[in-house]
Design an enzyme around this catalytic site. Structure first.
Site, PDB file in Angstrom:
ATOM      1  N   ARG A  38       0.735  -1.261  -0.049  1.00 51.87           N
ATOM      2  CA  ARG A  38      -0.072   0.047  -0.046  1.00 51.87           C
ATOM      3  C   ARG A  38       0.781   1.397   0.113  1.00 51.87           C
ATOM      4  O   ARG A  38       0.532   2.278   0.703  1.00 51.87           O
ATOM      5  CB  ARG A  38      -0.916  -0.194   1.209  1.00 51.87           C
ATOM      6  CG  ARG A  38      -2.080  -1.280   1.262  1.00 51.87           C
ATOM      7  CD  ARG A  38      -3.073  -0.925   0.153  1.00 51.87           C
ATOM      8  NE  ARG A  38      -4.338  -1.796   0.397  1.00 51.87           N
ATOM      9  CZ  ARG A  38      -5.387  -1.281   0.927  1.00 51.87           C
ATOM     10  NH1 ARG A  38      -5.340  -0.038   1.029  1.00 51.87           N
ATOM     11  NH2 ARG A  38      -6.395  -2.081   1.142  1.00 51.87           N
ATOM     12  N   ARG A  42      -2.681   7.044   1.167  1.00 46.17           N
ATOM     13  CA  ARG A  42      -3.251   8.168   1.718  1.00 46.17           C
ATOM     14  C   ARG A  42      -2.129   8.813   2.636  1.00 46.17           C
ATOM     15  O   ARG A  42      -2.537   9.880   3.028  1.00 46.17           O
ATOM     16  CB  ARG A  42      -4.440   7.946   2.736  1.00 46.17           C
ATOM     17  CG  ARG A  42      -5.470   7.687   1.736  1.00 46.17           C
ATOM     18  CD  ARG A  42      -6.611   7.042   2.490  1.00 46.17           C
ATOM     19  NE  ARG A  42      -6.248   5.733   2.864  1.00 46.17           N
ATOM     20  CZ  ARG A  42      -6.918   4.698   3.533  1.00 46.17           C
ATOM     21  NH1 ARG A  42      -8.141   5.204   3.966  1.00 46.17           N
ATOM     22  NH2 ARG A  42      -6.698   3.555   3.619  1.00 46.17           N
ATOM     23  N   ARG A  51      -6.603  12.323  -4.528  1.00 49.88           N
ATOM     24  CA  ARG A  51      -7.850  11.824  -3.977  1.00 49.88           C
ATOM     25  C   ARG A  51      -9.184  12.976  -3.785  1.00 49.88           C
ATOM     26  O   ARG A  51     -10.161  12.785  -4.159  1.00 49.88           O
ATOM     27  CB  ARG A  51      -7.482  11.323  -2.701  1.00 49.88           C
ATOM     28  CG  ARG A  51      -8.391  10.400  -1.952  1.00 49.88           C
ATOM     29  CD  ARG A  51      -7.906  10.116  -0.741  1.00 49.88           C
ATOM     30  NE  ARG A  51      -8.559   9.101   0.058  1.00 49.88           N
ATOM     31  CZ  ARG A  51      -9.497   9.614   1.122  1.00 49.88           C
ATOM     32  NH1 ARG A  51      -9.609  10.894   1.604  1.00 49.88           N
ATOM     33  NH2 ARG A  51     -10.152   8.529   1.697  1.00 49.88           N
ATOM     34  N   ASP A  87      -6.961  -1.698  -7.460  1.00 49.11           N
ATOM     35  CA  ASP A  87      -7.533  -2.324  -6.282  1.00 49.11           C
ATOM     36  C   ASP A  87      -7.764  -4.016  -6.767  1.00 49.11           C
ATOM     37  O   ASP A  87      -8.161  -4.167  -7.776  1.00 49.11           O
ATOM     38  CB  ASP A  87      -8.878  -1.654  -5.656  1.00 49.11           C
ATOM     39  CG  ASP A  87      -9.082  -2.071  -4.247  1.00 49.11           C
ATOM     40  OD1 ASP A  87      -8.170  -1.638  -3.188  1.00 49.11           O
ATOM     41  OD2 ASP A  87      -9.792  -3.107  -4.052  1.00 49.11           O
ATOM     42  N   TYR A 164     -15.436 -10.601   0.121  1.00 45.17           N
ATOM     43  CA  TYR A 164     -16.193  -9.418  -0.297  1.00 45.17           C
ATOM     44  C   TYR A 164     -17.614  -9.575  -1.146  1.00 45.17           C
ATOM     45  O   TYR A 164     -18.293  -9.008  -0.869  1.00 45.17           O
ATOM     46  CB  TYR A 164     -15.272  -8.482  -1.019  1.00 45.17           C
ATOM     47  CG  TYR A 164     -14.309  -7.709  -0.022  1.00 45.17           C
ATOM     48  CD1 TYR A 164     -14.642  -6.778   0.795  1.00 45.17           C
ATOM     49  CD2 TYR A 164     -12.917  -8.196  -0.016  1.00 45.17           C
ATOM     50  CE1 TYR A 164     -13.696  -6.223   1.729  1.00 45.17           C
ATOM     51  CE2 TYR A 164     -12.029  -7.793   0.703  1.00 45.17           C
ATOM     52  CZ  TYR A 164     -12.387  -6.851   1.573  1.00 45.17           C
ATOM     53  OH  TYR A 164     -11.280  -6.257   2.413  1.00 45.17           O
TER      54      TYR A 164
HETATM   55  O1  CP3 Z   1      -0.057  -1.323  -2.601  1.00 48.97           O
HETATM   56  C1  CP3 Z   1      -0.318  -0.393  -3.315  1.00 48.97           C
HETATM   57  O2  CP3 Z   1      -0.043   0.947  -3.145  1.00 48.97           O
HETATM   58  C2  CP3 Z   1      -1.083  -0.662  -4.546  1.00 48.97           C
HETATM   59  C3  CP3 Z   1      -2.405  -0.239  -4.546  1.00 48.97           C
HETATM   60  C4  CP3 Z   1      -3.592  -1.268  -3.761  1.00 48.97           C
HETATM   61  C5  CP3 Z   1      -4.691  -0.510  -3.388  1.00 48.97           C
HETATM   62  N1  CP3 Z   1      -5.487  -1.646  -2.805  1.00 48.97           N
HETATM   63  C6  CP3 Z   1      -5.159   0.756  -3.213  1.00 48.97           C
HETATM   64  C7  CP3 Z   1      -6.229   1.104  -2.454  1.00 48.97           C
HETATM   65  C8  CP3 Z   1      -3.372  -2.480  -3.365  1.00 48.97           C
HETATM   66  C9  CP3 Z   1      -2.384  -3.622  -3.638  1.00 48.97           C
HETATM   67  C10 CP3 Z   1      -4.663  -2.957  -2.794  1.00 48.97           C
HETATM   68  C11 CP3 Z   1      -5.001  -4.428  -2.500  1.00 48.97           C
HETATM   69  C12 CP3 Z   1      -6.125  -4.252  -1.434  1.00 48.97           C
HETATM   70  N2  CP3 Z   1      -7.494  -3.798  -1.584  1.00 48.97           N
HETATM   71  C13 CP3 Z   1      -6.336  -5.667  -0.380  1.00 48.97           C
HETATM   72  C14 CP3 Z   1      -5.275  -6.587  -0.338  1.00 48.97           C
HETATM   73  C15 CP3 Z   1      -4.360  -5.789   0.719  1.00 48.97           C
HETATM   74  C16 CP3 Z   1      -4.731  -5.641   1.859  1.00 48.97           C
HETATM   75  O3  CP3 Z   1      -4.386  -4.227   2.341  1.00 48.97           O
HETATM   76  O4  CP3 Z   1      -4.850  -6.458   2.594  1.00 48.97           O
HETATM   77  C17 CP3 Z   1      -7.782  -5.362   0.013  1.00 48.97           C
HETATM   78  C18 CP3 Z   1      -8.226  -6.240   0.929  1.00 48.97           C
HETATM   79  C19 CP3 Z   1      -8.483  -4.431  -0.765  1.00 48.97           C
HETATM   80  C20 CP3 Z   1      -9.691  -3.920  -0.429  1.00 48.97           C
HETATM   81  C21 CP3 Z   1      -9.795  -2.619   0.005  1.00 48.97           C
HETATM   82  N3  CP3 Z   1      -9.450  -1.289  -0.927  1.00 48.97           N
HETATM   83  C22 CP3 Z   1     -10.288  -1.883   1.386  1.00 48.97           C
HETATM   84  C23 CP3 Z   1     -10.561  -2.779   2.307  1.00 48.97           C
HETATM   85  C24 CP3 Z   1     -10.232  -0.656   0.885  1.00 48.97           C
HETATM   86  C25 CP3 Z   1     -10.589   0.449   2.153  1.00 48.97           C
HETATM   87  C26 CP3 Z   1      -9.731   0.333   3.242  1.00 48.97           C
HETATM   88  C27 CP3 Z   1      -8.402   1.247   2.798  1.00 48.97           C
HETATM   89  O5  CP3 Z   1      -7.508   0.995   2.987  1.00 48.97           O
HETATM   90  O6  CP3 Z   1      -8.747   2.299   2.600  1.00 48.97           O
HETATM   91  C28 CP3 Z   1      -9.693  -0.423  -0.279  1.00 48.97           C
HETATM   92  C29 CP3 Z   1      -9.441   1.104  -0.849  1.00 48.97           C
HETATM   93  C30 CP3 Z   1      -8.199   1.462  -1.305  1.00 48.97           C
HETATM   94  N4  CP3 Z   1      -7.463   0.537  -1.933  1.00 48.97           N
HETATM   95  C31 CP3 Z   1      -7.356   2.454  -0.982  1.00 48.97           C
HETATM   96  C32 CP3 Z   1      -6.129   2.509  -1.647  1.00 48.97           C
HETATM   97  C33 CP3 Z   1      -5.027   3.417  -1.821  1.00 48.97           C
HETATM   98  C34 CP3 Z   1      -7.748   3.739  -0.231  1.00 48.97           C
HETATM   99  C35 CP3 Z   1      -8.680   4.614  -1.140  1.00 48.97           C
HETATM  100  C36 CP3 Z   1      -8.757   6.109  -0.707  1.00 48.97           C
HETATM  101  O7  CP3 Z   1      -9.441   6.267   0.397  1.00 48.97           O
HETATM  102  O8  CP3 Z   1      -8.254   6.721  -1.372  1.00 48.97           O
END
Ligand code: CP3
Length: 353
Positions: A38, A42, A51, A87, A164
């Protein structure tokens, strides 16, 4: 050592920094490579700026935005690899489900898959049609990276995506998703196979577009017992690894599933990600010597001072040893971590050499 894949080697030659590929292929490195799960997110003010202007899926679906966000941690924090900004939930979306990302709540799928009738609403899509924007983003990112560091592509593991798709939202326990699997195993396996078929085509498409490495995220693997992990998760991860590992080095990250390290190593994956709930010594013992380990810094330790972070990182590298190891966090970086602390983490690894 893993048998060396021709494409990975050929790609490695075009890279100015091939530490990640070398570590994954079991070649000797002067120091371990470092990146952070990640890492595009943010905690970076530059991410927040985008964002505030564009919705989450706009950022994912616009190659120029996905490219800019992917490059941010490479430019700002100095990691040894880029990971595609996207994502795991773009796959359920491509299969036909509506996915929303709600501020402070996380993902919501308003019409989840819970009974046989719901399968009418999902398909194994043509990824070149439904996910072409990801492949376009990868091509643009590779061009902009210009060989500076390798690009990691990724997908969610079928079990984590099922969580999910059935539960319809995030959960600490994913009890409804588990109940679905236990009560209706035939339907669960039908769904898992559909996700697996989509994911194989999707990852192959990512590699073809230019991804140098792929990672499979099984964030909820640790919710299952060892027997259920084998039945509902590893069985499908195994198919994915078998289908892609000849094309690009492959990493499995199954959070909480340290009990299956031996079985995951036996898939032939090049790398295994681990969280902070297992010692480096025990992880190595379970995984064996023919796979690269990745992790396992507790993301909350990035709230320590930069000096303390550096001390902890050095302890971690000493415990894993610098070979067949990729420095990383044990899960995603937290949103309120100061950028200077993320930099300290990366610098500490770079100071090893
Ligand atoms: O790693 C990276 O920088 C690449 C981008 C990436 C995102 N999501 C961007 C994202 C990757 C590899 C993911 C994977 C992902 N997404 C997983 C597996 C890894 C983990 O963290 O367990 C899961 C379970 C998700 C599903 C998901 N997407 C959730 C649960 C959420 C909300 C919680 C959170 O972290 O905000 C997201 C949103 C998300 N995906 C954001 C980002 C940067 C945040 C979005 C925002 O608010 O701008």
């Amino acid at each position: 050592m893993n048998t060396v894949e021709p494409k990975a080697i050929a790609v490695g030659k075009e890279l100015k920094n091939d530490l990640l590929l070398k570590a994954l292929l079991g070649e000797e490195v002067k120091r371990p490579p470092v990146w952070m799960m990640r890492q595009a997110g943010r905690y970076l003010p530059e991410y927040i700026a985008l964002r505030n202007k564009y919705s989450f899926f706009e950022r994912c679906q616009t190659p120029e935005l996905a490219c800019e966000i992917t490059l941010q941690p490479v430019d700002i924090v100095g990691v040894d690899a880029a990971i595609l900004f996207s994502d795991i939930l773009v796959v359920p979306q491509a299969m036909g489900l509506e996915v929303e990302l709600i501020e402070n709540k996380g993902p919501v799928l308003p019409q989840p898959v819970q009974q046989e009738n719901d399968f009418k609403r999902i398909t194994v899509p043509d990824v070149n049609d439904r996910l072409h924007y990801v492949f376009d983003a990868i091509k643009l990112i590779k061009q902009e990276l210009n060989g500076r560091v390798p690009l990691i592509g990724f997908a969610g593991a079928p079990w984590t995506l099922l969580c999910y798709m059935v539960q319809g939202k995030g959960s600490k326990t994913f009890d409804e998703a588990k109940a679905f699997c236990y009560r209706q195993p035939a339907l669960a396996h039908r769904l898992l196979q559909m996700i697996t078929d989509t994911t194989i085509a999707y990852l192959k498409g990512q590699i073809k577009a230019g991804a140098d490495v792929v990672q499979i995220f099984d964030s909820w693997g640790g919710l299952l017992s060892p027997a259920d992990f084998e039945e509902f998760s590893l069985k499908y991860i195994r198919q994915i690894v078998a289908a892609v590992k000849e094309e690009a080095p492959t990493i499995i990250f199954a959070k909480g599933a340290w009990f299956a390290l031996e079985e995951m190593a036996a898939t032939g994956a090049h790398g295994l990600g681990i969280d902070w709930c297992i010692t480096p010594e025990r992880a190595r013992k379970y995984a064996g010597n023919h796979v690269t380990l990745q992790g396992n810094f507790d993301p909350a330790k990035l709230f320590l001072s930069p000096a303390e972070i550096k001390k902890e990182v050095k302890k971690m590298i000493t415990a894993f040893g610098p070979q067949r190891y990729i420095a990383n966090l044990g899960h995603g970086i937290l949103p309120n971590v100061p950028v200077s602390h993320a930099k300290a983490f990366v610098e500490a690894v770079k100071e090893w050499a």
